[in-house]
Design an enzyme around this catalytic site. Structure first.
Site, PDB file in Angstrom:
ATOM      1  N   LYS A 189      49.541  23.143  74.256  1.00 42.24           N
ATOM      2  CA  LYS A 189      49.701  21.778  73.735  1.00 42.24           C
ATOM      3  C   LYS A 189      48.831  20.865  74.607  1.00 42.24           C
ATOM      4  O   LYS A 189      49.149  20.571  75.753  1.00 42.24           O
ATOM      5  CB  LYS A 189      51.177  21.347  73.816  1.00 42.24           C
ATOM      6  CG  LYS A 189      51.424  19.945  73.274  1.00 42.24           C
ATOM      7  CD  LYS A 189      51.508  18.972  74.423  1.00 42.24           C
ATOM      8  CE  LYS A 189      51.705  17.544  74.029  1.00 42.24           C
ATOM      9  NZ  LYS A 189      50.479  16.840  73.643  1.00 42.24           N
ATOM     10  N   GLY A 242      50.111  17.034  84.776  1.00 44.99           N
ATOM     11  CA  GLY A 242      50.212  15.679  84.255  1.00 44.99           C
ATOM     12  C   GLY A 242      50.874  14.786  85.284  1.00 44.99           C
ATOM     13  O   GLY A 242      50.843  15.071  86.489  1.00 44.99           O
ATOM     14  N   SER A 243      51.482  13.730  84.818  1.00 40.51           N
ATOM     15  CA  SER A 243      52.051  12.750  85.741  1.00 40.51           C
ATOM     16  C   SER A 243      53.343  13.280  86.375  1.00 40.51           C
ATOM     17  O   SER A 243      54.024  14.141  85.805  1.00 40.51           O
ATOM     18  CB  SER A 243      52.353  11.453  84.983  1.00 40.51           C
ATOM     19  OG  SER A 243      53.311  11.713  83.982  1.00 40.51           O
ATOM     20  N   GLY A 247      56.420  15.396  84.769  1.00 40.81           N
ATOM     21  CA  GLY A 247      56.712  16.659  85.459  1.00 40.81           C
ATOM     22  C   GLY A 247      58.178  16.758  85.855  1.00 40.81           C
ATOM     23  O   GLY A 247      58.812  17.808  85.703  1.00 40.81           O
ATOM     24  N   GLU A 264      51.613  20.729  88.324  1.00 37.81           N
ATOM     25  CA  GLU A 264      50.528  20.075  89.074  1.00 37.81           C
ATOM     26  C   GLU A 264      50.578  18.599  88.698  1.00 37.81           C
ATOM     27  O   GLU A 264      50.296  18.243  87.556  1.00 37.81           O
ATOM     28  CB  GLU A 264      49.163  20.662  88.698  1.00 37.81           C
ATOM     29  CG  GLU A 264      48.959  22.103  89.134  1.00 37.81           C
ATOM     30  CD  GLU A 264      48.957  22.278  90.645  1.00 37.81           C
ATOM     31  OE1 GLU A 264      48.755  21.275  91.365  1.00 37.81           O
ATOM     32  OE2 GLU A 264      49.188  23.407  91.090  1.00 37.81           O
ATOM     33  N   CYS A 298      42.584  14.061  89.435  1.00 42.07           N
ATOM     34  CA  CYS A 298      43.794  14.239  90.248  1.00 42.07           C
ATOM     35  C   CYS A 298      43.431  14.233  91.723  1.00 42.07           C
ATOM     36  O   CYS A 298      44.241  13.871  92.565  1.00 42.07           O
ATOM     37  CB  CYS A 298      44.502  15.527  89.874  1.00 42.07           C
ATOM     38  SG  CYS A 298      43.385  16.922  89.754  1.00 42.07           S
ATOM     39  N   GLU A 398      50.064   5.905  92.599  1.00 40.24           N
ATOM     40  CA  GLU A 398      48.890   6.426  91.888  1.00 40.24           C
ATOM     41  C   GLU A 398      48.486   5.431  90.796  1.00 40.24           C
ATOM     42  O   GLU A 398      49.264   5.151  89.886  1.00 40.24           O
ATOM     43  CB  GLU A 398      49.205   7.786  91.251  1.00 40.24           C
ATOM     44  CG  GLU A 398      47.964   8.404  90.626  1.00 40.24           C
ATOM     45  CD  GLU A 398      48.239   9.750  89.946  1.00 40.24           C
ATOM     46  OE1 GLU A 398      49.179   9.839  89.143  1.00 40.24           O
ATOM     47  OE2 GLU A 398      47.486  10.701  90.231  1.00 40.24           O
TER      48      GLU A 398
HETATM   49  P1  NAP Z   1      51.114  12.827  81.185  1.00 38.65           P
HETATM   50  O1  NAP Z   1      51.250  11.541  80.469  1.00 38.65           O
HETATM   51  O2  NAP Z   1      52.229  13.281  82.036  1.00 38.65           O
HETATM   52  O3  NAP Z   1      50.785  13.905  80.050  1.00 38.65           O
HETATM   53  C1  NAP Z   1      50.457  15.239  80.366  1.00 38.65           C
HETATM   54  C2  NAP Z   1      50.802  16.126  79.182  1.00 38.65           C
HETATM   55  O4  NAP Z   1      52.212  16.138  79.002  1.00 38.65           O
HETATM   56  C3  NAP Z   1      50.212  15.646  77.865  1.00 38.65           C
HETATM   57  O5  NAP Z   1      49.855  16.761  77.072  1.00 38.65           O
HETATM   58  C4  NAP Z   1      51.394  14.903  77.243  1.00 38.65           C
HETATM   59  O6  NAP Z   1      51.320  14.809  75.830  1.00 38.65           O
HETATM   60  C5  NAP Z   1      52.530  15.810  77.668  1.00 38.65           C
HETATM   61  N1  NAP Z   1      53.856  15.189  77.624  1.00 38.65           N
HETATM   62  C6  NAP Z   1      54.164  13.878  77.641  1.00 38.65           C
HETATM   63  N2  NAP Z   1      55.518  13.716  77.575  1.00 38.65           N
HETATM   64  C7  NAP Z   1      56.050  14.950  77.522  1.00 38.65           C
HETATM   65  C8  NAP Z   1      57.381  15.456  77.449  1.00 38.65           C
HETATM   66  N3  NAP Z   1      58.439  14.645  77.413  1.00 38.65           N
HETATM   67  N4  NAP Z   1      57.575  16.792  77.427  1.00 38.65           N
HETATM   68  C9  NAP Z   1      56.530  17.641  77.477  1.00 38.65           C
HETATM   69  N5  NAP Z   1      55.224  17.221  77.529  1.00 38.65           N
HETATM   70  C10 NAP Z   1      54.998  15.890  77.557  1.00 38.65           C
HETATM   71  O7  NAP Z   1      49.824  12.814  82.121  1.00 38.65           O
HETATM   72  P2  NAP Z   1      48.340  12.377  81.750  1.00 38.65           P
HETATM   73  O8  NAP Z   1      48.279  10.893  81.683  1.00 38.65           O
HETATM   74  O9  NAP Z   1      47.866  13.136  80.569  1.00 38.65           O
HETATM   75  O10 NAP Z   1      47.535  12.888  83.014  1.00 38.65           O
HETATM   76  C11 NAP Z   1      47.343  12.118  84.162  1.00 38.65           C
HETATM   77  C12 NAP Z   1      48.211  12.630  85.299  1.00 38.65           C
HETATM   78  O11 NAP Z   1      47.921  14.004  85.523  1.00 38.65           O
HETATM   79  C13 NAP Z   1      47.957  11.951  86.625  1.00 38.65           C
HETATM   80  O12 NAP Z   1      49.172  11.653  87.233  1.00 38.65           O
HETATM   81  C14 NAP Z   1      47.197  12.992  87.437  1.00 38.65           C
HETATM   82  O13 NAP Z   1      47.346  12.890  88.832  1.00 38.65           O
HETATM   83  C15 NAP Z   1      47.797  14.246  86.903  1.00 38.65           C
HETATM   84  N6  NAP Z   1      46.929  15.392  87.140  1.00 38.65           N
HETATM   85  C16 NAP Z   1      47.261  16.242  88.153  1.00 38.65           C
HETATM   86  C17 NAP Z   1      46.456  17.332  88.444  1.00 38.65           C
HETATM   87  C18 NAP Z   1      46.811  18.273  89.545  1.00 38.65           C
HETATM   88  O14 NAP Z   1      46.243  19.358  89.590  1.00 38.65           O
HETATM   89  N7  NAP Z   1      47.726  17.930  90.436  1.00 38.65           N
HETATM   90  C19 NAP Z   1      45.310  17.546  87.673  1.00 38.65           C
HETATM   91  C20 NAP Z   1      44.999  16.658  86.656  1.00 38.65           C
HETATM   92  C21 NAP Z   1      45.822  15.575  86.387  1.00 38.65           C
HETATM   93  P3  NAP Z   1      50.752  13.483  75.121  1.00 38.65           P
HETATM   94  O15 NAP Z   1      49.336  13.358  75.547  1.00 38.65           O
HETATM   95  O16 NAP Z   1      50.927  13.785  73.684  1.00 38.65           O
HETATM   96  O17 NAP Z   1      51.591  12.342  75.610  1.00 38.65           O
END
Ligand code: NAP
Length: 510
Positions: A189, A242-243, A247, A264, A298, A398
């Site tokens: 997904k 993701g965030s 997480g 992550e 990230c 962040e």
């Molecule tokens: P996000 O809003 O948490 O979304 C990540 C993924 O989770 C998306 O596919 C999102 O779908 C999905 N999602 C949202 N709500 C969910 C739920 N309730 N249940 C299951 N899945 C759900 O994060 P983002 O804005 O895409 O990414 C940015 C974040 O990723 C930043 O905080 C960054 O630091 C982090 N990141 C971390 C790393 C690492 O390796 N540590 C690497 C890259 C990014 P939708 O798009 O449909 O909402």
């Protein structure tokens, strides 16, 4: 720009193609009958495509397909599975430029960085293809005579892979390649901001020869599709990037079901610049880390912790160089910094500028960039705040945009404390010419990745990648350790003595 028609897209009368889920080896529409659009963040008038708005019912179909394919895939010899990964890596290489351009169009990073993102996918696919011929267990002596003891890895089952938009090809590959080579099947997904990138990857995976049902793609909202994957009793392992907020939500649900979960999450990465640093090199490293991918990596550097002895010359260099950065469409060769991913991200950055004005001194940027064509995208000026306190909000939270906080300190000890004073722990770096101090930093910095005399970005796929503290939950992606997430250990004892031998009992003095 319109992508050429592909088997993934249903025929539509308009110029905007409609893309489909990939389930059980077939490209198919969601029974929901609903779609959503993905836009180019550099020019939101450019619609990349329409994508299926998946539901829990679509996830159930995909999980069923993955479960059905499971026994066949796990019995396929691992070296044969590896060969399909190898073919996929080759295909990605052949299509690298097309993939990179599609990525820049859909999520905005400049084309050189998009090529790097694709290359990370290629690198991990080759690395994990090789794992098909390694995947070592241990063969060890038994404590009893005429007995053989060994341990092997086995797949867990269906892997639910939930990914963000900022590395829209590299991250799905980091997760899918180890999951697949170890014999799991996958439901992917992708972020709703980058469904096209995921679709292009899955097209190539189908072409590479992954059998039907081994890889499944369901697009749609996190709250629906993502939640349903986490909730599914037939998904045994979840890998999420993701965030931290999402997480934690997933961790609570997965924990209640005792699922294997790799997280992550967010970061607040810092660069330490000491008095003896090469300031020109440090400036290069900081700018690349802070403003590359518009600060949306990230591993992006969002804090510079600098010894007061070199504060002024460093600030001068940073300000001059940040002012000279060119904003624009990442496909244009002269662009240094692309757009933010969406309007919400731009609003979030703007809100932190307001917070930052009350905490530090704004020395460059601080505004949305709306000149000329930039007005059609989500552009924000590269921004630097000086005089920030280590515990200020812009020094702690962040922001995920082109905003850098400069925190003055005195000496290594204070710098190390400031660097570690955060709830995150992904990446860090130090600029110094003193080898002893460099080794102290390697020992002291509480992050999963430490760079010496380089910025905070630049991970290579054959080393473990992941963060300490609230950046994750102890798992690692990339490197050979990535397969730990997707395998169970099985210890096997073969007794060829022909009699009952009791461990811990029969080999003890009576
Ligand atoms: P996000 O809003 O948490 O979304 C990540 C993924 O989770 C998306 O596919 C999102 O779908 C999905 N999602 C949202 N709500 C969910 C739920 N309730 N249940 C299951 N899945 C759900 O994060 P983002 O804005 O895409 O990414 C940015 C974040 O990723 C930043 O905080 C960054 O630091 C982090 N990141 C971390 C790393 C690492 O390796 N540590 C690497 C890259 C990014 P939708 O798009 O449909 O909402």
């Amino acid at each position: 720009m319109t992508e050429t028609a592909s088997p993934t897209s249903a025929a539509t009368s308009s110029a905007v193609p409609t893309f489909r889920h990939f389930i059980a080896g077939e490209w198919c529409d969601s029974p929901s009958g609903r779609t959503f659009q993905s836009h180019n963040p550099a020019d939101t008038r450019d619609v990349v495509g329409r994508f299926q708005q998946g539901t829990a019912a679509d996830v159930a179909m995909a999980v069923k397909a993955a479960e059905t394919a499971g026994p066949m895939w796990r019995r396929t010899p691992a070296p044969k599975r590896g060969e399909i990964l190898y073919a996929f890596a080759q295909l990605m290489g052949e299509h690298k430029e097309r993939l990179a351009r599609a990525m820049t169009r859909e999520m905005g990073k400049v084309i050189a960085e998009a090529r790097g993102d694709v290359q990370e996918g290629i690198d991990i696919a080759y690395l994990m293809a090789g794992e098909g011929r390694r995947m070592f267990g241990d063969t060890v002596p038994s404590e009893l005579p005429d007995k053989w003891a060994m341990s092997i890895r086995q797949p867990i089952g269906v892997a639910g892979i939930i990914t963000p938009w900022n590395f829209p090809m590299a991250i799905p590959c980091w997760k899918m390649m180890p999951a697949l080579v170890t014999g799991n099947t996958v439901v992917l997904k992708p972020s709703s901001d980058t469904p096209h990138c995921a679709t292009l990857l899955v097209e190539l995976m189908a072409q590479a020869g992954f059998p039907a049902g081994v890889v499944n793609l369901v697009t749609g909202a996190g709250g629906d599709v993502g939640n349903a994957i986490v909730d599914s009793p037939d998904v045994s392992v979840i890998s999420f990037t993701g965030s931290s907020a999402t997480g934690k939500h997933i961790a609570a649900k997965a924990g209640a079901k005792l699922k294997r979960l790799s997280l992550e999450l967010g970061g607040k990465n810092g660069v330490v610049v000491l008095a003896d640093a090469d300031l020109d090199l440090a400036t290069d490293g900081i700018l690349w880390s802070a403003f590359g991918t518009t600060g949306q990596r990230c591993t992006a550097a969002s804090r510079v912790i600098v010894d007061r002895a070199v504060l002024e010359p460093l600030l001068e260099r940073l300000e001059t160089r940040a002012r000279a950065l060119t904003l624009g469409d990442g496909l244009v060769a002269t662009t240094d910094v692309g757009p933010l991913i969406n309007a919400g991200a731009a609003d979030k950055v703007a809100s932190y500028i307001d917070i930052g004005r009350g905490e530090g001194e704004l020395i460059v940027g601080g505004e949305r960039a709306t000149d000329g064509d930039l007005a059609h995208g989500h552009f924000f000026q590269p921004t630097i705040f000086a005089g920030v306190g280590a515990m200020d909000r812009i020094g702690q939270e962040e922001i995920f945009g082109p905003v850098l906080s400069v925190i003055p300190v005195d000496g290594y000890g204070e710098a190390m404390l400031a660097l570690n004073q955060t709830r995150y722990g992904l990446s860090s770096s130090i600029f110094t010419r003193d080898v002893n101090v460099a080794f102290r930093a390697m020992r002291d910095f509480e992050t999963g990745i430490v760079y010496i005399n380089a910025g905070t970005t630049g991970a290579e796929t054959h080393l473990p990648f992941g963060g300490w503290k609230e950046t994750g939950n102890g798992h690692r992606e990339a490197g050979h350790v990535a397969i730990d997430t997707y395998t169970e250990w099985k210890s096997i004892y073969v007794d060829f003595s022909g009699r009952l031998q009791r461990a811990q009992i029969d080999n003890q003095p009576t």
